[in-house]
Design a protein around this motif. Structure first.
Motif, PDB file in Angstrom:
ATOM      1  N   GLN A 273       0.821  -1.213   0.000  1.00 46.25           N
ATOM      2  CA  GLN A 273       0.000   0.000   0.000  1.00 46.25           C
ATOM      3  C   GLN A 273       0.857   1.265   0.000  1.00 46.25           C
ATOM      4  N   SER A 276       2.750   3.913  -3.696  1.00 51.73           N
ATOM      5  CA  SER A 276       2.166   4.939  -4.559  1.00 51.73           C
ATOM      6  C   SER A 276       3.253   5.725  -5.285  1.00 51.73           C
ATOM      7  N   GLU A 296      -1.384  -1.515  -8.161  1.00 53.70           N
ATOM      8  CA  GLU A 296      -2.091  -0.518  -8.956  1.00 53.70           C
ATOM      9  C   GLU A 296      -3.166   0.199  -8.141  1.00 53.70           C
ATOM     10  N   ALA A 298      -2.910   0.879  -5.078  1.00 59.38           N
ATOM     11  CA  ALA A 298      -2.208   1.793  -4.190  1.00 59.38           C
ATOM     12  C   ALA A 298      -1.647   3.013  -4.928  1.00 59.38           C
ATOM     13  N   GLY A 299      -1.795   3.047  -6.249  1.00 63.10           N
ATOM     14  CA  GLY A 299      -1.279   4.173  -7.017  1.00 63.10           C
ATOM     15  C   GLY A 299       0.096   3.937  -7.586  1.00 63.10           C
ATOM     16  N   GLY A 300       0.585   2.697  -7.523  1.00 64.14           N
ATOM     17  CA  GLY A 300       1.864   2.372  -8.124  1.00 64.14           C
ATOM     18  C   GLY A 300       1.681   1.815  -9.523  1.00 64.14           C
TER      19      GLY A 300
END
Length: 608
Positions: A273, A276, A296, A298-300
């Protein structure tokens, strides 16, 4: 010799409870709101050998092979297996419940597209499939006019009463005297690879790569010294290691001080998490779809490709190569003692299990054995024709005169992993047996003698082993060779000698050389040595050339060799190999075994 086995059990692992277990699964599928479910032979790491709690396919179907996929729909079910298991699978599963489908004829995805009803929903566990595997299933479902759905919990687990707990074995340091390279140096190489790939971090999802990177070994998997878990390696900063073991010895923490923080496996998903804005490399072969989706979410960015550790691990360093040679000398002496023992007892009605127990005893007597490297394949007569046959107390049979006996086994030592197969005659072999054995031997020798330019792949070499069989209208349905680890898995990629072997062979790689021939219901033949890729100088040559050093040391059964089928160069190679086996191993043998080896390695033809 009477020896109680230490390493292998012989209980029959198959289950004849297909109807009630499939019924329980279907009930769980109705609860989940799906019309079918895919059950691969896999754990969260796509391992070949999985812990007991991940043996979902075996529990559901009774099939105990190392690869296969079941698809259970509301009104039908299939088990898809490759060529190694087309004989084994129908013997283990209830064929009234599961249709056994050879992979060579139909893939699991093709079966789904042909059998899934329109508007149906096919479920899957995102921890047991790679992103590419999910994409293939999705295409298959769409072709059927249906849809695919990731389930939050595996319905097999809901149906499986008494499911074992996850493993949590001890972890130990793999000493530098065996590893040959520090964890710090390995991490530096990994970070260089990440920089080249323009990635910010690497998730190590393959426990073999985790063990190699941090110079650790564990006990979570039978016969392979792994600690299950994950690692998160940033391009800059300290790595984080997430293990299932409840406690980590102080020596492990000390060895990794300043290199990695060690945390419980339960904290891994929380760590994802925090990714990102980072580009994270995931291994396309072993990383689960669940990892990709969580990164994805988590914004990565999930960069699905090759874990650079896999290629690094495949090329053994000088210490690992020296260790492998030492392990093979030790193992060869134990195996020759076994062959000498077997030669004196095979005609007396020796059983397959008795042979396994004896071989394990000879290996254990050397004092360095940590484990066997896989359950020994001990197949007499028709059982030898089952490529990955595993003897049980129910299937155990005597080794009878007039039959062939195939034994495929290996050992784990701290300095190396071994894998050897020999086929021996019990009594007088038939002309057909000698013909087939000699053709397999010719292919085996062709691989051992091969010289090839840098950049050559295993697929380009695979045909060398098959040509003598092809000339008689014969073949075998498995690869000619697999990679082998260093006190790690007996099956290691990416290198292999097979029709699908697309990776170029490099000096330092260790592979098996194991062509075979199998006559269903009669006998099996396989001859296996491990070989090391090495530079090969050619006078006047214009290219960088490579060849193989044969590591395994044990004689071939001369009673099965039809010398008339061999050319002079093949005879010379076999005689030279036998001379090396005799000279290397005789000092480690007692008088009786040494005398037997002298006879077994006598020249096939008079020397010039």
């Amino acid at each position: 010799m009477s020896q109680s086995t230490r390493f292998q059990t012989f209980d029959d692992p198959s289950h004849r409870k297909g109807p009630e277990r499939v019924a329980a699964l279907r009930a769980a599928l109705r609860e989940a709101g799906v019309d079918g479910f895919v059950v691969p032979r896999a754990d969260e790491h796509q391992s070949e050998y999985v812990p007991a709690n991940a043996e979902r396919l075996a529990w559901l179907t009774g099939f105990t092979g190392s690869a296969g996929t079941a698809i259970v729909l509301t009104d039908r079910a299939a088990l898809v297996v490759d060529g190694r298991y087309t004989l084994q699978a129908p013997e283990q599963v209830d064929t009234a419940v599961f249709t056994v489908v050879p992979l060579a004829q139909t893939s699991a995805e093709a079966w789904v597209s042909e059998n899934l009803k329109a508007d149906a929903v096919l479920g899957y566990d995102p921890w047991l499939h790679t992103p590419e595997g999910v994409a293939r299933l999705e295409r298959a479902a769409q072709k059927a006019g249906a849809s695919l759905r990731a389930l939050p919990a595996n319905p097999v687990d809901a149906a499986w009463a008494g499911r074992p707990k996850p493993p949590a074995g001890p972890v130990e340091v793999h000493a530098l005297e065996f590893a040959g390279e520090t964890a710090a140096d390995k991490l530096a190489r990994i970070r260089t690879a990440l920089e080249t790939a323009r990635c910010d971090a690497l998730v190590i999802s393959d426990p073999h790569n985790l063990a190699w990177t941090f110079n650790l070994r564990g006990a979570d998997i039978g016969h392979t010294p792994l600690a299950l878990g994950y690692a998160l390696v940033p391009r800059e900063g300290v790595a984080r290691l997430f293990l299932g073991s409840p406690s980590v010895p102080a020596e492990v923490s000390e060895a990794l001080a300043g290199l990695a923080e060690i945390a419980p496996r339960a904290g891994f998903e929380d760590a994802l998490q925090g990714l990102s804005g980072t580009r994270v490399r995931l291994d396309g072969a072993t990383a689960a779809e669940a990892l990709k989706s969580r990164i994805e979410a988590a914004g990565g960015t999930a960069d699905v490709g090759r874990d650079p550790v896999t290629a690094m691990k495949a090329v053994k360093n000088a210490v690992e190569i020296a260790g492998s040679r030492a392990a093979h000398r030790r193992d060869g002496a134990a195996f020759v003692r076994f062959l000498a023992w077997l030669d004196g007892r095979a005609a007396e009605g020796l059983t397959e299990i008795a042979a396994v127990e004896a071989l394990e005893g000879f290996r254990a007597a050397g004092g360095e054995l940590r484990d066997i490297s896989f359950p020994t394949i001990s197949g007499s007569g028709p059982n030898g024709a089952i490529v990955h046959y595993r003897v049980t107390r129910a299937s155990d049979r005597a080794v009878r005169p007039g039959e062939l006996f195939l034994i495929d086994s290996g050992a784990q030592y701290r300095d190396g992993t071994t894998d050897i197969t020999r086929t021996v005659a019990v009594g007088e072999p038939t002309p057909e047996m000698r013909d087939r054995f000699t053709r397999v031997l010719k292919g085996h020798v062709a691989i051992a003698r091969a010289v090839f330019p840098k950049g050559t792949t295993g697929a380009q070499i695979d045909s060398f082993a098959r040509l003598p069989l092809w000339q008689a209208g014969l073949d075998f349905d498995h690869g000619t060779g697999h990679g082998v680890g260093s006190f790690l898995s007996v099956h290691e990629g990416p290198q292999r000698i097979a029709k699908t072997g697309t990776v170029a062979l490099e000096p330092g790689m260790i592979l098996s050389n194991e062509p075979g021939y199998y006559k269903t219901g009669a006998y099996g033949i396989r001859i296996e040595n491990l070989v090391l890729v090495e530079p090969r100088a050619i006078d006047g040559g214009e290219r960088t050339m490579l060849g193989f050093e044969t590591l395994t040391l044990a004689p071939y059964d001369a009673r099965l060799i039809d010398v008339r089928l061999l050319d002079p160069a093949e005879i010379a190679w076999i005689d030279a190999y036998h001379a090396r086996v005799r000279e290397t191993l005789s000092p480690a043998l007692d008088t009786e075994a040494s005398a037997w080896l002298d006879r077994a390695t006598a020249p096939l033809a008079p020397t010039a």
